[in-house]
Design a protein around this motif. Structure first.
Motif, PDB file in Angstrom:
ATOM      1  N   LEU A  31      77.941  55.730  15.891  1.00 53.24           N
ATOM      2  CA  LEU A  31      76.740  55.523  15.074  1.00 53.24           C
ATOM      3  C   LEU A  31      77.037  55.452  13.581  1.00 53.24           C
ATOM      4  O   LEU A  31      76.144  55.179  12.781  1.00 53.24           O
ATOM      5  N   LEU A  32      78.277  55.663  13.198  1.00 56.93           N
ATOM      6  CA  LEU A  32      78.652  55.695  11.779  1.00 56.93           C
ATOM      7  C   LEU A  32      78.218  54.444  11.010  1.00 56.93           C
ATOM      8  O   LEU A  32      77.736  54.561   9.879  1.00 56.93           O
ATOM      9  N   PRO A  33      78.318  53.231  11.589  1.00 56.39           N
ATOM     10  CA  PRO A  33      77.856  52.057  10.835  1.00 56.39           C
ATOM     11  C   PRO A  33      76.350  52.085  10.512  1.00 56.39           C
ATOM     12  O   PRO A  33      75.894  51.374   9.630  1.00 56.39           O
ATOM     13  N   PHE A  34      75.592  52.912  11.225  1.00 53.14           N
ATOM     14  CA  PHE A  34      74.148  53.004  11.033  1.00 53.14           C
ATOM     15  C   PHE A  34      73.732  54.221  10.215  1.00 53.14           C
ATOM     16  O   PHE A  34      72.545  54.531  10.123  1.00 53.14           O
ATOM     17  N   LYS A  35      74.692  54.906   9.606  1.00 57.51           N
ATOM     18  CA  LYS A  35      74.413  56.137   8.863  1.00 57.51           C
ATOM     19  C   LYS A  35      73.344  55.920   7.788  1.00 57.51           C
ATOM     20  O   LYS A  35      72.397  56.695   7.688  1.00 57.51           O
ATOM     21  N   GLY A  36      73.461  54.874   7.008  1.00 56.88           N
ATOM     22  CA  GLY A  36      72.488  54.594   5.946  1.00 56.88           C
ATOM     23  C   GLY A  36      71.095  54.359   6.501  1.00 56.88           C
ATOM     24  O   GLY A  36      70.100  54.844   5.951  1.00 56.88           O
ATOM     25  N   LYS A  37      71.013  53.632   7.593  1.00 51.19           N
ATOM     26  CA  LYS A  37      69.722  53.353   8.234  1.00 51.19           C
ATOM     27  C   LYS A  37      69.119  54.645   8.796  1.00 51.19           C
ATOM     28  O   LYS A  37      67.913  54.876   8.680  1.00 51.19           O
ATOM     29  N   ILE A  38      69.956  55.492   9.374  1.00 56.72           N
ATOM     30  CA  ILE A  38      69.488  56.771   9.911  1.00 56.72           C
ATOM     31  C   ILE A  38      68.950  57.651   8.789  1.00 56.72           C
ATOM     32  O   ILE A  38      67.876  58.247   8.906  1.00 56.72           O
ATOM     33  N   GLN A  39      69.678  57.723   7.674  1.00 56.65           N
ATOM     34  CA  GLN A  39      69.223  58.520   6.524  1.00 56.65           C
ATOM     35  C   GLN A  39      67.881  58.000   6.006  1.00 56.65           C
ATOM     36  O   GLN A  39      66.962  58.780   5.740  1.00 56.65           O
ATOM     37  N   ALA A  40      67.760  56.681   5.862  1.00 55.94           N
ATOM     38  CA  ALA A  40      66.520  56.088   5.356  1.00 55.94           C
ATOM     39  C   ALA A  40      65.356  56.340   6.320  1.00 55.94           C
ATOM     40  O   ALA A  40      64.238  56.643   5.885  1.00 55.94           O
ATOM     41  N   THR A  41      65.618  56.254   7.611  1.00 55.21           N
ATOM     42  CA  THR A  41      64.581  56.500   8.611  1.00 55.21           C
ATOM     43  C   THR A  41      64.107  57.947   8.562  1.00 55.21           C
ATOM     44  O   THR A  41      62.904  58.222   8.634  1.00 55.21           O
ATOM     45  N   LEU A  42      65.049  58.887   8.429  1.00 54.07           N
ATOM     46  CA  LEU A  42      64.671  60.303   8.320  1.00 54.07           C
ATOM     47  C   LEU A  42      63.833  60.550   7.072  1.00 54.07           C
ATOM     48  O   LEU A  42      62.835  61.279   7.112  1.00 54.07           O
ATOM     49  N   GLN A  43      64.214  59.948   5.957  1.00 55.36           N
ATOM     50  CA  GLN A  43      63.472  60.123   4.707  1.00 55.36           C
ATOM     51  C   GLN A  43      62.050  59.586   4.860  1.00 55.36           C
ATOM     52  O   GLN A  43      61.084  60.246   4.460  1.00 55.36           O
ATOM     53  N   LYS A  44      61.907  58.408   5.465  1.00 55.29           N
ATOM     54  CA  LYS A  44      60.573  57.828   5.678  1.00 55.29           C
ATOM     55  C   LYS A  44      59.742  58.696   6.618  1.00 55.29           C
ATOM     56  O   LYS A  44      58.535  58.870   6.420  1.00 55.29           O
ATOM     57  N   MET A  45      60.375  59.228   7.659  1.00 53.53           N
ATOM     58  CA  MET A  45      59.674  60.081   8.607  1.00 53.53           C
ATOM     59  C   MET A  45      59.143  61.328   7.904  1.00 53.53           C
ATOM     60  O   MET A  45      57.998  61.736   8.111  1.00 53.53           O
ATOM     61  N   LEU A  46      59.945  61.924   7.032  1.00 49.36           N
ATOM     62  CA  LEU A  46      59.491  63.096   6.287  1.00 49.36           C
ATOM     63  C   LEU A  46      58.329  62.740   5.370  1.00 49.36           C
ATOM     64  O   LEU A  46      57.327  63.450   5.315  1.00 49.36           O
ATOM     65  N   GLU A  47      58.454  61.644   4.642  1.00 47.08           N
ATOM     66  CA  GLU A  47      57.402  61.223   3.719  1.00 47.08           C
ATOM     67  C   GLU A  47      56.107  60.940   4.458  1.00 47.08           C
ATOM     68  O   GLU A  47      55.020  61.315   4.002  1.00 47.08           O
ATOM     69  N   LYS A  48      56.190  60.296   5.614  1.00 47.23           N
ATOM     70  CA  LYS A  48      55.003  59.934   6.386  1.00 47.23           C
ATOM     71  C   LYS A  48      54.304  61.156   6.985  1.00 47.23           C
ATOM     72  O   LYS A  48      53.090  61.264   6.978  1.00 47.23           O
ATOM     73  N   ASN A  49      55.078  62.084   7.504  1.00 42.98           N
ATOM     74  CA  ASN A  49      54.512  63.218   8.238  1.00 42.98           C
ATOM     75  C   ASN A  49      54.186  64.432   7.388  1.00 42.98           C
ATOM     76  O   ASN A  49      53.486  65.326   7.857  1.00 42.98           O
TER      77      ASN A  49
END
Length: 102
Positions: free
Chosen positions: A81-99
């Motif tokens: 999953l290392l190539p998707f690290k940036g996408k995972i970080q961005a998704t977590l940040q959006k999830m926190l902001e949304k919820n």
């Protein structure tokens, strides 16, 4: 495995932040959406949530911060999953902001 952290400052109380995150993570849109084999453990007293699967492990801790709370997420992902690290970080940040909107 590769590790990274995501931090978020919420205006919500630690108790409300914990309840909202617990509810989201346990829902079909949460961790189970990413990996339905993930095991989720909730520690009510410590306001901590852990999730583990073959592909990742994550720990979420909520602490008081000023009039709100600080959410700290530590993630350990497989090298696949290392190539998707940036996408995972961005998704977590959006999830926190949304919820965690006050």
């Amino acid at each position: 495995m590769a590790k990274f952290d995501v931090n978020y400052e919420s205006t919500l109380s630690p108790e409300l932040t914990f309840e909202k995150l617990k509810s989201f993570i346990s829902s079909a849109e949460g961790i189970k959406k990413l990996d339905d084999s993930a095991k989720i453990e909730v520690q009510e007293k410590e306001k901590k949530i852990t999730a583990k699967s073959k592909q990742f492990s994550a720990g979420i801790a909520i602490q008081p911060s000023g009039t709100g709370s600080k959410v700290s997420i530590s993630v350990d992902i497989s090298f696949l999953l290392l190539p998707f690290k940036g996408k995972i970080q961005a998704t977590l940040q959006k999830m926190l902001e949304k919820n965690l909107v006050g």
